[in-house]
Design an enzyme around this catalytic site. Structure first.
Site, mmCIF file in Angstrom:
data_model
loop_
_atom_site.group_PDB
_atom_site.id
_atom_site.type_symbol
_atom_site.label_atom_id
_atom_site.label_comp_id
_atom_site.label_asym_id
_atom_site.label_seq_id
_atom_site.Cartn_x
_atom_site.Cartn_y
_atom_site.Cartn_z
ATOM 1 N N HIS A 28 77.504 -89.497 -10.450
ATOM 2 C CA HIS A 28 78.730 -90.351 -10.223
ATOM 3 C C HIS A 28 79.067 -90.902 -11.208
ATOM 4 O O HIS A 28 80.215 -90.589 -11.559
ATOM 5 C CB HIS A 28 78.073 -91.451 -9.210
ATOM 6 C CG HIS A 28 79.358 -92.295 -8.724
ATOM 7 N ND1 HIS A 28 79.943 -92.697 -7.727
ATOM 8 C CD2 HIS A 28 80.185 -93.426 -9.741
ATOM 9 C CE1 HIS A 28 80.888 -93.546 -7.782
ATOM 10 N NE2 HIS A 28 81.001 -94.079 -9.034
ATOM 11 N N GLU A 29 78.300 -91.286 -12.286
ATOM 12 C CA GLU A 29 78.504 -91.682 -13.526
ATOM 13 C C GLU A 29 79.049 -90.682 -14.630
ATOM 14 O O GLU A 29 79.692 -90.879 -15.550
ATOM 15 C CB GLU A 29 77.402 -92.663 -13.910
ATOM 16 C CG GLU A 29 76.849 -93.801 -13.290
ATOM 17 C CD GLU A 29 77.960 -94.877 -13.015
ATOM 18 O OE1 GLU A 29 78.972 -94.780 -13.681
ATOM 19 O OE2 GLU A 29 77.578 -95.391 -11.750
ATOM 20 N N HIS A 85 82.434 -89.943 -13.976
ATOM 21 C CA HIS A 85 83.371 -90.978 -14.798
ATOM 22 C C HIS A 85 83.351 -90.589 -16.406
ATOM 23 O O HIS A 85 84.461 -90.599 -16.997
ATOM 24 C CB HIS A 85 82.731 -92.461 -14.648
ATOM 25 C CG HIS A 85 82.875 -92.960 -13.540
ATOM 26 N ND1 HIS A 85 84.116 -93.049 -12.649
ATOM 27 C CD2 HIS A 85 82.233 -93.656 -12.670
ATOM 28 C CE1 HIS A 85 83.797 -93.826 -11.678
ATOM 29 N NE2 HIS A 85 82.722 -94.332 -11.709
#
EC number: 3.4.24.-
Length: 227
Positions: free
Chosen positions: A129-130, A133
């Site tokens: 998820h990170e 980003h």
């Protein structure tokens, strides 16, 4: 007439020291018989030991994921291809509040919440998820103060990372079968945007997500499809 032996003979120094060591060790183990200052020190050492244990586990899982997880190695490779190599030192393990598992900062890299992971798979989803980003920030020059930009990256991260797979949703208490994945992505994106300092209401967060939903949900870069 010989003297009667004492009813409380003095122990040899080495025996007394051994007993005191045993007593102290037992007290530290059980917490019984400790003074308030000793209890405070015991709790401090326990917390310190847990921090070190959590950090070691987090670092070990991170190392394994960077080397052997198809998802993580794929994202790291595409960050490198995009001109933003992401070294291990840019992914830091630290203790966190209860309501988060990780985070991304353009200035500081990725935070991995060492005391919040259920298992290595949970950490893999969080790291993925990170990294989405990080990829968005590198490739698309995201302005994190712009709610539409932020919403788009949150949609993509929740959609592509595994964060919204059915088993994760069941653990959160969400059991919908009809469009469960889309509902999860939208819900979690709204919650993340709501935490943005530039967002002043749930309605503003929801509006930002809805405005970019179609284009960002269908954008699976750098994947060919949802993993």
């Amino acid at each position: 007439m010989p003297e009667n032996p004492s009813s409380s003979p003095t122990e040899p120094p080495e025996q007394s020291a051994a007993f005191e060591k045993w007593r102290s060790g037992l007290a530290q183990f059980t917490g019984l018989g400790l003074s308030e200052s000793e209890k405070a020190e015991r709790e401090r050492l326990k917390a310190q030991g847990k921090l070190a244990k959590d950090w070691d586990k987090c670092e070990g899982w991170k190392r394994d994921l960077m080397n052997y997880s198809p998802m993580i190695t794929f994202l790291l490779n595409h960050l490198k291809l995009a001109g933003c190599p992401f070294p291990s030192s840019a992914m830091q393990c630290h203790p966190c509040p209860e309501n988060r598992a990780g985070g991304f900062s353009p200035d500081h890299g990725i935070l991995l919440c060492q005391d919040r992971f259920f298992n290595k798979k949970h950490m893999e989803d969080t790291l993925a998820h990170e990294l989405v980003h990080a990829f968005d920030h590198c490739r698309f020059k995201v302005d994190w103060g712009n709610l539409r930009h932020h919403a788009c990256s949150e949609i993509r991260a929740a959609n592509l990372s595994g964060d919204c797979r059915f088993t994760r949703e069941v653990k959160r208490g969400f059991y919908a079968f009809n469009k469960q994945h889309q509902a999860c992505v939208k819900r979690r994106a709204i919650l993340s945007v709501l935490a943005n300092p530039a967002c002043t209401s749930p309605e503003m967060a929801e509006r930002a997500v809805n405005e970019v939903w179609e284009s960002c949900f269908t954008d699976t870069r750098p994947f060919d499809e949802i993993y």
